[in-house]
Design an enzyme around this catalytic site. Sequence first.
Site, mmCIF file in Angstrom:
data_model
loop_
_atom_site.group_PDB
_atom_site.id
_atom_site.type_symbol
_atom_site.label_atom_id
_atom_site.label_comp_id
_atom_site.label_asym_id
_atom_site.label_seq_id
_atom_site.Cartn_x
_atom_site.Cartn_y
_atom_site.Cartn_z
ATOM 1 N N ASP A 298 -15.923 -41.110 -22.693
ATOM 2 C CA ASP A 298 -17.035 -41.739 -23.392
ATOM 3 C C ASP A 298 -18.249 -40.836 -23.201
ATOM 4 O OD1 ASP A 298 -18.492 -43.782 -24.740
ATOM 5 O OD2 ASP A 298 -19.296 -44.400 -22.799
ATOM 6 N N THR A 300 -21.947 -41.692 -23.365
ATOM 7 C CA THR A 300 -23.056 -42.225 -22.580
ATOM 8 C C THR A 300 -22.587 -42.680 -21.212
ATOM 9 O OG1 THR A 300 -24.088 -42.981 -24.628
ATOM 10 C CG2 THR A 300 -24.934 -43.888 -22.566
ATOM 11 N N ASP A 533 -17.925 -46.414 -18.816
ATOM 12 C CA ASP A 533 -18.741 -47.259 -17.936
ATOM 13 C C ASP A 533 -19.200 -48.543 -18.586
ATOM 14 O OD1 ASP A 533 -20.531 -46.210 -19.757
ATOM 15 O OD2 ASP A 533 -22.125 -45.881 -18.290
#
Length: 795
Positions: A298, A300, A533
């Site tokens: 991912d 970000t 996250d």
Amino acid sequence: MNSEAFNGLSSAEVATRNDNGQTNKAPETTSRSLSEIIYANVFNPVNAIMLALFVLILVAGFPADGLFVGVVIGNSVIGVSQEVYARRELMKLQLLNAPSVRVRRDGNEKEISSEEIVLDDLLILSAGDQVVVDGDVIQSNSLEIDESLLTGESDAIVKESGDQLLSGSFVNAGSGTFRAMRIGEDSYANSLAMEAKRFELVDSELRKGINTILRVLMFLIPPAGTLLLFSLFDAEDRWQDALQGSVAAAVAMVPDGLVLLTSLSFVAGVVTIAKRKALAKELATVELLARVDTLCLDKTGTITTGEIGFGGLEIFNGIEEDLVFSAVGAVAHSDPNPNPTMEAVAQSYEAPKDWKIVNVEPFSSARKWSAAEFEEHGSFFVGAPDILISQSFKEATELAQNYAETGRRVLALCQSNQSSSSGIPSDLKPLSLILLNDTVRDDAPEILKFFSDQGVDLKVISGDNTATVATVAEQAGIPNAHLNVDARTLTDEEELSKAVNESTVFGRVTPHQKRSMVAALQSEGHVVAMTGDGVNDVLALKDADMGIAMGSGSSASRGVAQLVLLDNRFSTLPEVLAQGRKVINNIERVANLFVTKAVYALLLTALIGIQGVEFPFLPRQLTLIGSFSIGLPGLVLALAPNTNLVRTGFLKRVIRFSLPAGSIAAFAAWVVYVKSRNWAGSDLSVRELAEARTAATITLLLIGLIVLVVVSRPLRLWKIGLAVSMAGLQACIIAHPFTRNYFALEWIEGRAWGCIAIVVAIAGLLVATLPYLIPGILPKESQESSMRQDSFSSG
């Protein structure tokens, strides 16, 4: 519902429920208890066989031959102490990773651990939170719950007051409050986070291979030992001597230290990465990353720091600044539980005092926007420009794309006179771009280059604008970042599967598309790791072969991941990879040693059974051979650094090496033993039998050391030193009168030494050429990775 109902329980009510045991104490799942650890390490099949053999040797009247029981004691003590130590270290980290919840008690909001929840507690939820107990919703602010981990249903469910929540689900968007109705072992999923933290020995590829070896040997040992016993009844004068020989053969067949060294390698790897603040949920976690060939990331919070900062506004021509400033402040402060993006904006703009909220639609990673409706001002939407801004606003779309191509995160602020509750309205008008700052992690380029150099294919899967993601990926040094795809164009599974195999960067990916991309890669035979996250990463993290979450991420992502980087250091991953390689490669080396021993024991049993003579070794002599050519050096090899590239086919390679190596050792020992007996003539004295056994023992010791050197490849000075030191210890034992007498060894004459030298030279040459005669069974010098860990350890 009256306002007092929202005050939550009083301190007295909480204390009463604690006294009554109405707490969220789940059954112990995070690790084995001390009694379970002791039971597993002491009462296992290998120890049971060894203890049974110990009883038999005592019955036969040879307590000195019971030396091998020391292996059982050593295995048990080392196994228990190491697992207890690992348990203690991991529990420290589990406290840091334990899911926390927000509750309302005595009218105040406070944060507690999930185990402190009591019956009837009021729990407050926001996006990314995990539902850790069952309950009923009493307040909902567009609360959307994802139950796909429980039901498999892909659509988030909007929950209203009175609706039921199940533990194991998580908040996709919105916020709300619910009352805990079923807690602890009564909850639906008994807390997904607690289940995800289970610390256990799982069936990894290594464990499956080791278990196969054990099953085969456990099947062969009883009949082989029984047949040998009947043969020795004829060859020996006393039944006690026959039983002694049978026990000796059986002791050599049992891979007594293989299970211990396998577990020890796993435990050492888990503890090592734990010291780097990486929490492994399972022992096999250290193995998994070493087998990964595709790493999905991912953007970000993984490639970037995730620390969102407000970067300014780009107001479109003809739009009043005051309207934009007021609208930005109003929207940013409208959500009672804002995400990090809205928090960053809210720090720069205050909420206007005269704007009254009518309705709020919280941000959803599936739809890519949030909205708020205000009396007399209309509805304002904030989200992805390519979702909210119509192509008819050419200037606005071009400006948004230009900013996105610089790698900046860009949101659009749009206005409508229609309600925000019915989706994107037709009269949506762009007012401004909201610019956000999120920088690439300092260590990301070096770490990603490392993985690329190690042959790991990198994929970036993000919900952000495709141009933004591609630019950030390029800044991070990801190869082929120009091969990017807007996931909105992937309308079916076939297109998605083709794209994920051919491209590198994917933007505007929904949470369920992330899950589908992982599945598509797995269907092609790839071993996939996923890092993330956020709540939008949960499904992919759960389904990946290895899910890796950041410690600062949502409780839902941490709950389903197999590895949690508690200090958010991306630089920890090379250490995890190094530990995985060490475990896999070293266990293979150790397995080669133990299986070779079992093979030569089985063949010697067959040869002696057919020939009808005394068994060439006493149990204590085989304990000596096993300890100095397998056990002690195996322990060193199991914990030694090893960064060789991981190869598939563990069990096949072990068998292809051990069968010929064990056969060579067996025939060499048999030849020396038979020749020594023949020199003594038909009337064999006790001393002459002892001399023949001594010659066979020395032969097998030397060949065992040759096998040790061969499986230690690629050779290093310390490995040669290990073999030399083992040989030196063996020489000291043979030279010292006390130990020589204990092990029933005798000085042998010159021709026996000559026979040993010739046979060991031939057998050693054959063993040394096995890697060349059977390509691929052992690593070559060129197969060793150039992996450098020092450059990451300082991070």
